[in-house]
Design a protein around this motif. Sequence first.
Motif, mmCIF file in Angstrom:
data_model
loop_
_atom_site.group_PDB
_atom_site.id
_atom_site.type_symbol
_atom_site.label_atom_id
_atom_site.label_comp_id
_atom_site.label_asym_id
_atom_site.label_seq_id
_atom_site.Cartn_x
_atom_site.Cartn_y
_atom_site.Cartn_z
ATOM 1 N N ALA A 187 37.297 -49.458 -21.662
ATOM 2 C CA ALA A 187 37.016 -48.625 -22.820
ATOM 3 C C ALA A 187 35.511 -48.582 -23.082
ATOM 4 O O ALA A 187 34.730 -49.369 -22.530
ATOM 5 N N GLU A 188 35.104 -47.628 -23.918
ATOM 6 C CA GLU A 188 33.690 -47.533 -24.273
ATOM 7 C C GLU A 188 33.236 -48.833 -24.913
ATOM 8 O O GLU A 188 33.927 -49.410 -25.750
ATOM 9 N N GLY A 189 32.076 -49.290 -24.477
ATOM 10 C CA GLY A 189 31.545 -50.539 -25.001
ATOM 11 C C GLY A 189 32.037 -51.772 -24.282
ATOM 12 O O GLY A 189 31.663 -52.874 -24.650
ATOM 13 N N GLU A 190 32.883 -51.593 -23.243
ATOM 14 C CA GLU A 190 33.392 -52.717 -22.468
ATOM 15 C C GLU A 190 33.077 -52.499 -20.997
ATOM 16 O O GLU A 190 33.026 -51.358 -20.520
ATOM 17 N N ILE A 191 32.884 -53.586 -20.280
ATOM 18 C CA ILE A 191 32.571 -53.502 -18.858
ATOM 19 C C ILE A 191 33.366 -54.551 -18.092
ATOM 20 O O ILE A 191 33.888 -55.507 -18.659
ATOM 21 N N CYS A 244 30.485 -55.468 -24.588
ATOM 22 C CA CYS A 244 29.029 -55.535 -24.520
ATOM 23 C C CYS A 244 28.473 -56.097 -25.824
ATOM 24 O O CYS A 244 29.087 -55.979 -26.888
ATOM 25 N N HIS A 245 27.294 -56.689 -25.737
ATOM 26 C CA HIS A 245 26.576 -57.119 -26.930
ATOM 27 C C HIS A 245 26.317 -55.896 -27.806
ATOM 28 O O HIS A 245 26.132 -54.787 -27.299
ATOM 29 N N LYS A 250 20.695 -51.606 -22.212
ATOM 30 C CA LYS A 250 20.074 -51.644 -23.529
ATOM 31 C C LYS A 250 20.226 -50.280 -24.191
ATOM 32 O O LYS A 250 19.954 -49.250 -23.591
ATOM 33 N N LYS A 251 20.694 -50.298 -25.419
ATOM 34 C CA LYS A 251 20.864 -49.035 -26.139
ATOM 35 C C LYS A 251 19.511 -48.370 -26.402
ATOM 36 O O LYS A 251 18.495 -49.041 -26.595
ATOM 37 N N GLU A 252 19.526 -47.045 -26.421
ATOM 38 C CA GLU A 252 18.331 -46.290 -26.769
ATOM 39 C C GLU A 252 18.030 -46.517 -28.250
ATOM 40 O O GLU A 252 18.913 -46.458 -29.101
ATOM 41 N N ILE A 253 16.767 -46.821 -28.538
ATOM 42 C CA ILE A 253 16.345 -47.057 -29.917
ATOM 43 C C ILE A 253 15.781 -45.764 -30.478
ATOM 44 O O ILE A 253 14.893 -45.145 -29.879
ATOM 45 N N LYS A 280 27.462 -45.027 -31.098
ATOM 46 C CA LYS A 280 27.887 -46.067 -30.168
ATOM 47 C C LYS A 280 26.834 -46.332 -29.097
ATOM 48 O O LYS A 280 26.668 -47.458 -28.655
ATOM 49 N N GLU A 281 26.145 -45.261 -28.688
ATOM 50 C CA GLU A 281 25.287 -45.376 -27.516
ATOM 51 C C GLU A 281 23.820 -45.586 -27.840
ATOM 52 O O GLU A 281 22.988 -45.676 -26.950
#
Length: 819
Positions: free
Chosen positions: A505-509, A521-522, A536-539, A694-695
């Motif tokens: 699922a989204e956010g899982e690997i 994911c963290h 790393k998420k885009e800031i 989320k991203e």
Amino acid sequence: MLHFLIFGLVVCRRRGGPEYPQLAKDGDIILGGIFSFHSSWQNRELNYTQSPPPLQCTSLNFRAFQYTQAMLFAIEEINNSTSLLPGVSLGYKIYDSCGSIARGVRVALALANGNQETTTEGSGCSRPAQVQAIIGEDTSSPSMATSTVLGPFRIPMISHFATCGCLSDKVKYPSFFRTIPSDHYQSRALAQLVKHFGWTWVGAIRTNDDYGNNGMATFIETAEQLGICLEYSVAFFRTDPEEKLHRVIENIKTSKSKVIVAFLSFVDLDLLVNQFARHNLTGYQWVGSEGWIIDSYIARVEAHHVLNGAIGLSIAKAHVTGLGEFILDVRPLNSAGIDSKSETGQSQRECTGRENLSGLQNVFTDLSLMAIFNNVYKGVLAVAHALHNVWGCGETCGNKSQPDPQTHIKNVRFKTKEGEEVYFNENGDVTAKYDIINWQPKEDGSVEFVTVGLYDASLPADRQLTINNSSLVPVSVCSESCPPGTRKAVQKGKPVCCYDCIQCAEGEISNNTDSVTCDQCHPEFWTNKKRDMCEKKEIEFLSYEEVMGVLLTAVSLLGTCMTSIVAFIFFRYKKTPIVRANNSELSFLLLFSLTLCFLCSLTFIGRPSEWSCMLRHTAFGITFVLCISCVLGKTVVVLMAFRATLPGSNVMKWFGPPQQRLTVVSFTFVQALICTLWLVLAPPFPIKNLTTYKEKIILECDVGSAIGFWAVLGYIGLLSLLCFVLAFLARKLPDNFNETKFITFSMLIFCAVWITFIPAYVSSPGKFTVAVEIFIFAILASSFGLLFCIFAPKCYIILMKPEKNTKKMMMGKMSTKSA
């Protein structure tokens, strides 16, 4: 044996006919041997009304002759030795069990009791055993039965090829020893071998006897622990009806697995391979036990191509000096008087003992099973060393009392002439070491047994299995491996090896193959497209580098410059009537506050920090209140000035410049006090918004106290509304003296902008970049509205219509309006 009394003597007689050994030789000590010179027998119909006829043995087994030669070689070597049992001659009695359990037990009793009748005084038939130890049998089931019978006699039995783990039970089989490793280790090694190559969906075939059933049971138990699934597990025995073997073949034909684990004897495998060839079943990866993996007979059968590429375990290679030559010398067999009758009872030409076997190519001349021959050799040496120790032999063996070799064999420890150390553990087993053999076909169609690895049970678990070449196998799985980015979901009603691969699922690997679960994911990381890595998420924040940030900065600076230009114009023409008439002091203060309003919008651009978060909100609140206070003061001044022109009015003395300054300072002080309380009690602070998107991560300023934030905005709104009402009431005063209609219009724009901003700001929660852009737009729009509406008309008159910028014009127009 029967015993009955004749003239006071006990006569002991056996039941049934006598059993004579195939090979025999007298000696001070007699060793027994039980080998399967024949591998099968003819089935007999028993009517249970008369004694059954003798067993008709069939299928000559040359391997047993080789084992016999190895036993004779060891005995001859001991008899010729001056250091081991000096002065003691070993003899032997060797029987053919025909692979039959019943016959094996029968000949074992013959070895224990002998054939002759015995007359003794007293009431018993007990006497010392005829042999001190027995070498054999070849397989597990006969060994179990024979060892059970021999246990009460304390006659040790040392097997060279019986591997069933069940034989390690010293309660059931106290007199059993073996020089071949137990299947307890082999079965686990086979499971580890299958796991090593990634085969998780396999089939299994076994010999339907104790060797196959117990070995396969241990394999299945270990395989399940390692995550290996069996699609089928079938069993058969060489004497089964042909229909049963056909059912086994049909079971395999309908299966999906491409790997077959075969726990078989070479005799049973011979039948199976021919059936595979008849049904054209090829392309399978065979995993074999030591019972057939290096058997040259199987490698030479016509259908051996079915097994090409097979891999399995064999007893570690061994070499015994002189043993190979001895096996090929048929004179010991001939001189021992081996039976020259054929299976049909027809007399054959007797051997002379001078035959040369070096040119023959058959099972008897094949020495590939030297490791097994070495096991026979070590078994005989173990008995000799036990007798040597119990008699305390030195240069001679003086005390030749009746020994109890079983006790001393348990503790025997010696080295062979090749340097191999031999000893038995508490279960009568030897240390398990196996070579990993791969069948590799050669150009001429024959098979080469290539050692590709090693298994040593004495090493730590993670180093027991060593494979030198792993590029020799196909894939055999129920379901293909799940790649990284997916997880396994077991298919309903099927084994755990049959599964579907579900994308994480989204956010899982999942970054491993065949992951059972996906890892979260963290919060500051997000999955890539393949879901196999957290990135790393885009800031995100409104920065000076992006287009919108540049445009808003440019507009803010433009407003600052225009305000400065207006201030310069007003300063340049400060003596003119229009500047003086519109309260020049409040005008300059208003222009200063507008400059601050334009500049405070820049605090909303850039990476949020603790200081910028506190500054942007408080600076905005105070500068805008200062601005509105100046506008409010100008509006009140206009109202008061008009009333001062009325007869008898002295209102202007109550709202002169000091009062105007005090009004601005008082209104601004209230806002400063609100901001101070806000900063002290719950100041704004920077946060990472991880939930809205989320991203990506939104860097924003949390207001800290919502009450403080809305109190600041509410106070600005209250002053704006008051200013708008007063300006609206003063809109009809004389034109030349009245700027309230411009103030009214500016306040109308100001209120419209902020009334529009509030729902837009609230309706975009979390969309921080958009919200900040709306906030900056509201600041700039309202500032430009005040600047243009209040100061643009005056600048136009000052610069473009200087003739109207006179006291006469202004006073005249005011008089006209008054009339």
